[in-house]
Scaffold this motif. Structure first.
Motif, PDB file in Angstrom:
ATOM      1  N   MET A 287       0.657  13.316  -5.937  1.00  0.00           N
ATOM      2  CA  MET A 287       0.312  12.086  -5.304  1.00  0.00           C
ATOM      3  C   MET A 287       0.235  12.580  -3.658  1.00  0.00           C
ATOM      4  SD  MET A 287       2.272   8.772  -6.898  1.00  0.00           S
ATOM      5  CE  MET A 287       3.780   9.824  -7.413  1.00  0.00           C
ATOM      6  N   GLY A 288       0.836  13.637  -3.296  1.00  0.00           N
ATOM      7  CA  GLY A 288       0.795  13.973  -2.039  1.00  0.00           C
ATOM      8  C   GLY A 288       1.808  13.140  -1.177  1.00  0.00           C
ATOM      9  N   LYS A 289       1.857  13.710   0.263  1.00  0.00           N
ATOM     10  CA  LYS A 289       2.589  12.765   1.122  1.00  0.00           C
ATOM     11  C   LYS A 289       2.565  11.609   1.650  1.00  0.00           C
ATOM     12  CE  LYS A 289       0.663  13.986   5.542  1.00  0.00           C
ATOM     13  NZ  LYS A 289       1.080  14.102   7.090  1.00  0.00           N
ATOM     14  N   LEU A 290       3.519  10.801   1.781  1.00  0.00           N
ATOM     15  CA  LEU A 290       3.487   9.203   2.119  1.00  0.00           C
ATOM     16  C   LEU A 290       2.801   9.439   3.658  1.00  0.00           C
ATOM     17  CD1 LEU A 290       6.948   8.134   1.044  1.00  0.00           C
ATOM     18  CD2 LEU A 290       4.772   7.577   0.103  1.00  0.00           C
ATOM     19  N   VAL A 291       2.031   8.308   3.780  1.00  0.00           N
ATOM     20  CA  VAL A 291       1.540   8.009   5.166  1.00  0.00           C
ATOM     21  C   VAL A 291       1.802   6.610   5.628  1.00  0.00           C
ATOM     22  CG1 VAL A 291      -0.221   9.851   5.027  1.00  0.00           C
ATOM     23  CG2 VAL A 291      -0.868   7.346   4.227  1.00  0.00           C
ATOM     24  N   ARG A 292       1.732   6.267   6.838  1.00  0.00           N
ATOM     25  CA  ARG A 292       1.759   4.825   7.372  1.00  0.00           C
ATOM     26  C   ARG A 292       0.679   4.176   7.524  1.00  0.00           C
ATOM     27  NH1 ARG A 292       7.198   3.788   7.376  1.00  0.00           N
ATOM     28  NH2 ARG A 292       8.397   5.553   7.789  1.00  0.00           N
ATOM     29  N   SER A 293      -0.304   5.231   7.876  1.00  0.00           N
ATOM     30  CA  SER A 293      -1.578   4.465   8.118  1.00  0.00           C
ATOM     31  C   SER A 293      -2.805   5.546   7.838  1.00  0.00           C
ATOM     32  CB  SER A 293      -1.930   4.058   9.698  1.00  0.00           C
ATOM     33  OG  SER A 293      -2.165   5.362  10.554  1.00  0.00           O
ATOM     34  N   THR A 294      -4.069   4.938   7.808  1.00  0.00           N
ATOM     35  CA  THR A 294      -5.104   5.929   7.365  1.00  0.00           C
ATOM     36  C   THR A 294      -5.195   6.946   8.251  1.00  0.00           C
ATOM     37  OG1 THR A 294      -6.656   4.221   8.265  1.00  0.00           O
ATOM     38  CG2 THR A 294      -6.407   4.057   5.866  1.00  0.00           C
TER      39      THR A 294
ATOM     40  N   ASP B 106      -3.132   8.563   9.671  1.00  0.00           N
ATOM     41  CA  ASP B 106      -2.344   9.756   9.204  1.00  0.00           C
ATOM     42  C   ASP B 106      -2.900  10.817   8.118  1.00  0.00           C
ATOM     43  OD1 ASP B 106      -0.212   8.638  11.017  1.00  0.00           O
ATOM     44  OD2 ASP B 106       0.957   7.905   9.002  1.00  0.00           O
ATOM     45  N   LEU B 107      -3.819  10.439   7.515  1.00  0.00           N
ATOM     46  CA  LEU B 107      -4.478  11.333   6.657  1.00  0.00           C
ATOM     47  C   LEU B 107      -5.112  12.461   7.228  1.00  0.00           C
ATOM     48  CD1 LEU B 107      -6.373   8.649   4.225  1.00  0.00           C
ATOM     49  CD2 LEU B 107      -4.212   9.609   3.992  1.00  0.00           C
ATOM     50  N   GLY B 108      -5.462  12.597   8.341  1.00  0.00           N
ATOM     51  CA  GLY B 108      -6.218  13.666   8.873  1.00  0.00           C
ATOM     52  C   GLY B 108      -5.030  14.693   9.605  1.00  0.00           C
ATOM     53  N   ALA B 109      -4.016  14.429   9.600  1.00  0.00           N
ATOM     54  CA  ALA B 109      -2.821  14.967  10.155  1.00  0.00           C
ATOM     55  C   ALA B 109      -2.430  16.073   9.533  1.00  0.00           C
ATOM     56  CB  ALA B 109      -1.565  14.295  10.846  1.00  0.00           C
TER      57      ALA B 109
END
Length: 75
Positions: free
Chosen positions: A63-70, A72-75
């Motif tokens: 599932m991958g790491k948790l993010v708080r906003s879209t 965050d996906l590029g980080a």
């Protein structure tokens, strides 16, 4: 009683019910041949048995790491 190891079809069902990860038993069989799937043991009857803890680890990793906003996906 909860089983500590699951047959392939049970593992596919468990992944869907507990983690929402849809994977067919045939896909788990392919992963067992080429790699990339959850680790398993060969049972006494040579039936692959998947430890529940390993299914949990594999599903979370997939599932991958948790993010708080879209953003965050590029980080």
């Amino acid at each position: 009683m909860r089983k500590p190891r699951l047959r392939r079809w049970e593992a596919a069902e468990y992944l869907e019910l507990v983690h929402g990860v849809t994977v067919a038993p045939a896909t788990l069989a392919k992963y067992a041949s080429v790699g990339g799937g959850p680790a398993f043991n060969k049972g006494v009857s040579r039936t692959p048995l998947y430890p529940v803890a390993e299914l949990d680890r594999w599903a979370v990793e997939r599932m991958g790491k948790l993010v708080r906003s879209t953003s965050d996906l590029g980080a």
